[in-house]
Structures are given as structure tokens and as C-alpha cells.
Design an enzyme around this catalytic site. Structure first.
Site, PDB file in Angstrom:
ATOM      1  N   LYS A  46     107.764  65.098  74.152  1.00  0.00           N
ATOM      2  CA  LYS A  46     106.453  64.835  74.770  1.00  0.00           C
ATOM      3  C   LYS A  46     106.611  64.672  76.273  1.00  0.00           C
ATOM      4  CE  LYS A  46     104.806  62.899  70.474  1.00  0.00           C
ATOM      5  NZ  LYS A  46     104.579  61.720  69.628  1.00  0.00           N
TER       6      LYS A  46
ATOM      7  N   GLN B 122     104.947  55.250  69.808  1.00  0.00           N
ATOM      8  CA  GLN B 122     105.531  56.133  68.799  1.00  0.00           C
ATOM      9  C   GLN B 122     105.614  55.407  67.449  1.00  0.00           C
ATOM     10  OE1 GLN B 122     106.123  59.254  69.380  1.00  0.00           O
ATOM     11  NE2 GLN B 122     107.223  59.856  67.535  1.00  0.00           N
TER      12      GLN B 122
ATOM     13  N   ASP C 282      96.259  59.064  71.113  1.00  0.00           N
ATOM     14  CA  ASP C 282      96.509  59.431  69.704  1.00  0.00           C
ATOM     15  C   ASP C 282      95.205  59.491  68.908  1.00  0.00           C
ATOM     16  OD1 ASP C 282      99.635  57.668  69.331  1.00  0.00           O
ATOM     17  OD2 ASP C 282      99.265  59.788  68.970  1.00  0.00           O
TER      18      ASP C 282
HETATM   19  N1  LIG Z   1     101.983  57.565  68.005  1.00  0.00           N
HETATM   20  C1  LIG Z   1     102.479  58.700  67.451  1.00  0.00           C
HETATM   21  N2  LIG Z   1     101.888  59.881  67.730  1.00  0.00           N
HETATM   22  C2  LIG Z   1     102.390  61.065  67.196  1.00  0.00           C
HETATM   23  O1  LIG Z   1     101.822  62.144  67.441  1.00  0.00           O
HETATM   24  C3  LIG Z   1     103.534  61.013  66.369  1.00  0.00           C
HETATM   25  C4  LIG Z   1     104.091  59.760  66.087  1.00  0.00           C
HETATM   26  N3  LIG Z   1     103.566  58.634  66.648  1.00  0.00           N
HETATM   27  N4  LIG Z   1     105.138  59.648  65.267  1.00  0.00           N
HETATM   28  C5  LIG Z   1     105.774  60.813  64.683  1.00  0.00           C
HETATM   29  C6  LIG Z   1     104.847  62.004  64.583  1.00  0.00           C
HETATM   30  C7  LIG Z   1     105.591  63.327  64.463  1.00  0.00           C
HETATM   31  N5  LIG Z   1     105.189  64.062  65.632  1.00  0.00           N
HETATM   32  C8  LIG Z   1     105.727  65.317  65.953  1.00  0.00           C
HETATM   33  C9  LIG Z   1     105.563  65.864  67.205  1.00  0.00           C
HETATM   34  C10 LIG Z   1     106.118  67.103  67.519  1.00  0.00           C
HETATM   35  C11 LIG Z   1     106.875  67.784  66.569  1.00  0.00           C
HETATM   36  C12 LIG Z   1     107.483  69.099  66.917  1.00  0.00           C
HETATM   37  O2  LIG Z   1     107.172  69.695  67.937  1.00  0.00           O
HETATM   38  N6  LIG Z   1     108.425  69.601  66.085  1.00  0.00           N
HETATM   39  C13 LIG Z   1     109.123  70.854  66.361  1.00  0.00           C
HETATM   40  C14 LIG Z   1     110.593  70.717  65.945  1.00  0.00           C
HETATM   41  C15 LIG Z   1     111.218  69.499  66.617  1.00  0.00           C
HETATM   42  C16 LIG Z   1     112.636  69.225  66.061  1.00  0.00           C
HETATM   43  O3  LIG Z   1     113.490  70.094  66.303  1.00  0.00           O
HETATM   44  O4  LIG Z   1     112.812  68.184  65.382  1.00  0.00           O
HETATM   45  C17 LIG Z   1     108.471  71.991  65.534  1.00  0.00           C
HETATM   46  O5  LIG Z   1     107.868  71.648  64.481  1.00  0.00           O
HETATM   47  O6  LIG Z   1     108.578  73.135  65.957  1.00  0.00           O
HETATM   48  C18 LIG Z   1     107.055  67.240  65.318  1.00  0.00           C
HETATM   49  C19 LIG Z   1     106.478  65.998  65.003  1.00  0.00           C
HETATM   50  C20 LIG Z   1     104.335  63.326  66.380  1.00  0.00           C
HETATM   51  N7  LIG Z   1     104.111  62.146  65.847  1.00  0.00           N
END
Ligand SMILES: Nc1nc(=O)c2c([nH]1)NC[C@@H]1CN(c3ccc(C(=O)N[C@@H](CCC(=O)O)C(=O)O)cc3)C=[N+]21
Length: 297
Positions: free
Chosen positions: A52, A96, A119
Site C-alpha cells: 500500500k 491493518q 477502509d
Molecule cells: N484495514 C485493512 N484493510 C484492508 O484492505 C486489508 C486489511 N486490513 N487486512 C488484510 C486485507 C488483505 N488485503 C490485500 C491487499 C492487497 C492484496 C494484493 O495485492 N495481493 C497480490 C499478491 C500479494 C502477495 O504476493 O502476497 C495479488 O493478489 O495479486 C491482497 C490482500 C487488504 N486487506
């Protein structure tokens, strides 16, 4: 022929469209600021927060990263959030999830000023979403809508089955899709761990949104012909590879793609949109707080 929906491509297009909003803010001497607060020992959380912050750097949002020891008392986190609420350089605040077990998640979400809640998890913002007048659409559900739009999938009148009922995806996704609005007007079924005969429900769906956090839960046998499959799953499964884990969705991709009309991969599907829509909400928060009109995508 299955349409493989490329989340990175859609996310990059949205980030490019956001650049003009950043320019409008800069012309008004406003630099949007996003504070991410990490109170966790969980490796995944660190990864997501750094992604992020990197995205903020790429687009010109000033990132503030705050780490609090996972064993610190709850009040230390609440006090830090209070300071961020009052900091004029910070427009968006994201704590987070998950927070440590000894910390009351609801108290944390309610501590974030609703105008900084990028969020969209604060009860005031959840209320506005459910009544059809959202201030901040939660990032992942909003990203799913952007993916469906990019894939020319119309949701109006469609049978949508959401698998999962979390506060950060399942429930807001349901709310967005039932709204009398663009990218809404769907007939939505929300399935969960107590649903009986899940496959019978998902086979009725025109669109399946898998957000249960269960690796490869959905396979071809659970889909109707030409179903659209959106995989929100971000499950880390331990492997003996160098990285130590592989990212697995809630959908068995190789199986589901035999039947799906369109499908998103993991990684490279919904995840990048979660990040782009966080940037979108941070720009919106800055525009609201600084009273600057921007034309958001
Ligand atoms: N307050 C809060 N807000 C959130 O938005 C929040 C959170 N907590 N806790 C966890 C989850 C999970 N999350 C992700 C964000 C980006 C990818 C992302 O970009 N993933 C990549 C792969 C990343 C990797 O290699 O692990 C993809 O899917 O292509 C995944 C999961 C946001 N979250």
C-alpha cells in the site's frame, strides 16, 4: 473461451486515471496523506502494508507508516489513532486487520474519524453504505465492481452468490450489489460456513464471488455453464519454496476455468484492485477534508 480478467491491468488503468485527481489537489496545494498502522506480527499484514505504501509513492500520495508492538496495550493504538485523526497532513487512516486478540477490533474501527476511514469500516460509513449513500466504498468490494465493469459483466438482474460474510468483503459486497445503482441491481445470495448444500447455491449463480478465506473451496462442479467467477481469496499455503508460501485463492482455478465465462486469478486479480481503490478513497478523503472538487474514476 474463458476471459481471464487481468487485475493488474485494470488496477493500472485506475491508477492512471487517479493521476489527474492528484494534479487537481496539487494545484490547490493539497498533498493527500495516508497513514497505515500495523500492530501485528503477521507476515502477510507487513506485505500488504508495504504494498500500500509503495502504491502511495508511485502515485504521489504521502505515506505515513506506523508500527506498534503487537503486545502493546490497546490504549496505545487508540491514542495513536487519535493523534492521526488530528494530524492535518493525514487524510486517510487504515489500521491493518487483523489486530491482536487482546485488542477490541470494534473500538479500533470506531476510533478512526469517519472522514479519515478510507477502509469504510467505521459504523457510520457502513450505515451510509447500507442506506445507499456511501462516503467510502470498502476497497475490495469496490474493486470487484471495477473488475466486473472492466469485463463488461452487467450485474443488473443477475443471480450473484457471495461465498463469505465478513465485514470487510462479504457483507459490503452484498450491499453494493443490491443497491439501485450502476454496477448494482443484482439478486444476491450470501453463503457462509452454516449454509447447507453450498454447491446447489453456487450452481444457480450467474456470478460467484468467493470470499470465504478457504483455499480452493470452489471448483468446476460447483459452477453453472458460463458463470463469472471472482476470486477474492488470499490464502497463504505453506510450501518448501524459497518464499515459504504460495498464494492460493478460494477457487480451484484450473478446474473452474473449464466452465467459467470469465475468471480472476490469484495473484493478479482482486488484490491489485484493493490497493487501487484504497488510493481512490484516500484522494476522496483529501478532497472532502480540504474542500477541493476532484473527478474520481
Ligand atoms: N484495514 C485493512 N484493510 C484492508 O484492505 C486489508 C486489511 N486490513 N487486512 C488484510 C486485507 C488483505 N488485503 C490485500 C491487499 C492487497 C492484496 C494484493 O495485492 N495481493 C497480490 C499478491 C500479494 C502477495 O504476493 O502476497 C495479488 O493478489 O495479486 C491482497 C490482500 C487488504 N486487506
Amino acid at each position: 473461451m474463458t476471459n481471464h480478467i487481468d487485475g493488474n491491468k485494470v488496477a493500472d488503468r485506475i491508477k492512471a486515471e487517479l493521476h489527474s485527481c492528484i494534479e487537481t489537489l496539487e494545484q490547490n496545494d493539497v498533498t493527500p496523506g495516508l497513514a497505515t498502522v500495523l500492530m501485528s506480527d503477521d507476515g502477510a499484514s507487513e506485505t500488504y502494508v508495504s504494498m500500500k505504501q509503495q502504491a502511495c509513492d508511485d502515485i504521489g500520495i504521502e505515506g505515513f507508516h506506523i508500527e506498534i508492538p503487537a503486545d502493546a496495550p490497546e490504549k496505545r493504538l487508540l491514542q495513536r489513532i487519535e493523534e492521526l485523526n488530528a494530524d492535518p497532513t493525514v487524510h486517510g487512516i487504515l489500521v491493518q486487520m487483523p489486530v491482536p486478540d487482546h485488542v477490541d477490533e470494534s473500538a479500533v474501527l470506531e476510533q478512526v474519524d469517519p472522514l479519515h476511514d478510507v477502509d469504510g469500516f467505521h459504523p457510520e460509513n457502513v450505515g451510509r453504505l447500507t442506506t445507499g449513500n456511501p462516503r467510502f466504498k470498502p476497497c475490495t468490494p469496490h474493486g470487484v465492481q471495477k473488475l466486473l465493469e472492466a469485463a463488461d459483466v452487467d450485474t443488473e438482474g443477475k443471480n450473484v452468490v457471495i461465498v463469505g460474510r465478513s465485514n470487510i468483503v462479504g457483507k459490503p459486497m452484498m450491499n453494493l450489489l443490491v443497491q439501485k445503482a450502476e454496477n448494482g441491481n443484482a439478486t444476491v445470495t450470501v453463503c457462509h460456513s452454516r449454509t447447507e448444500d453450498l454447491a446447489a447455491k453456487t450452481r444457480q449463480a450467474d456470478i460467484v464471488i468467493a470470499a470465504a478465506g478457504v483455499p480452493e473451496l470452489i471448483d468446476e462442479s460447483m459452477l453453472s455453464e458460463e458463470a463469472v467467477v471472482i476470486d477474492v481469496g488470499v490464502n497463504r499455503v505453506d510450501t518448501d519454496t524459497e518464499k515459504g508460501y504460495e498464494l492460493v485463492g478460494d477457487v480451484e482455478f484450473e478446474s473452474a476455468k473449464k466452465k467459467a465465462a470469465a475468471i480472476t486469478p490469484v495473484p493478479g486479480g482482486v488484490g491489485p484492485l484493493t490497493i487501487s481503490m484504497l488510493l481512490h478513497n484516500t484522494i476522496k478523503a483529501a478532497a472532502l477534508q480540504e474542500d477541493v472538487a476532484v473527478d474520481l474514476p
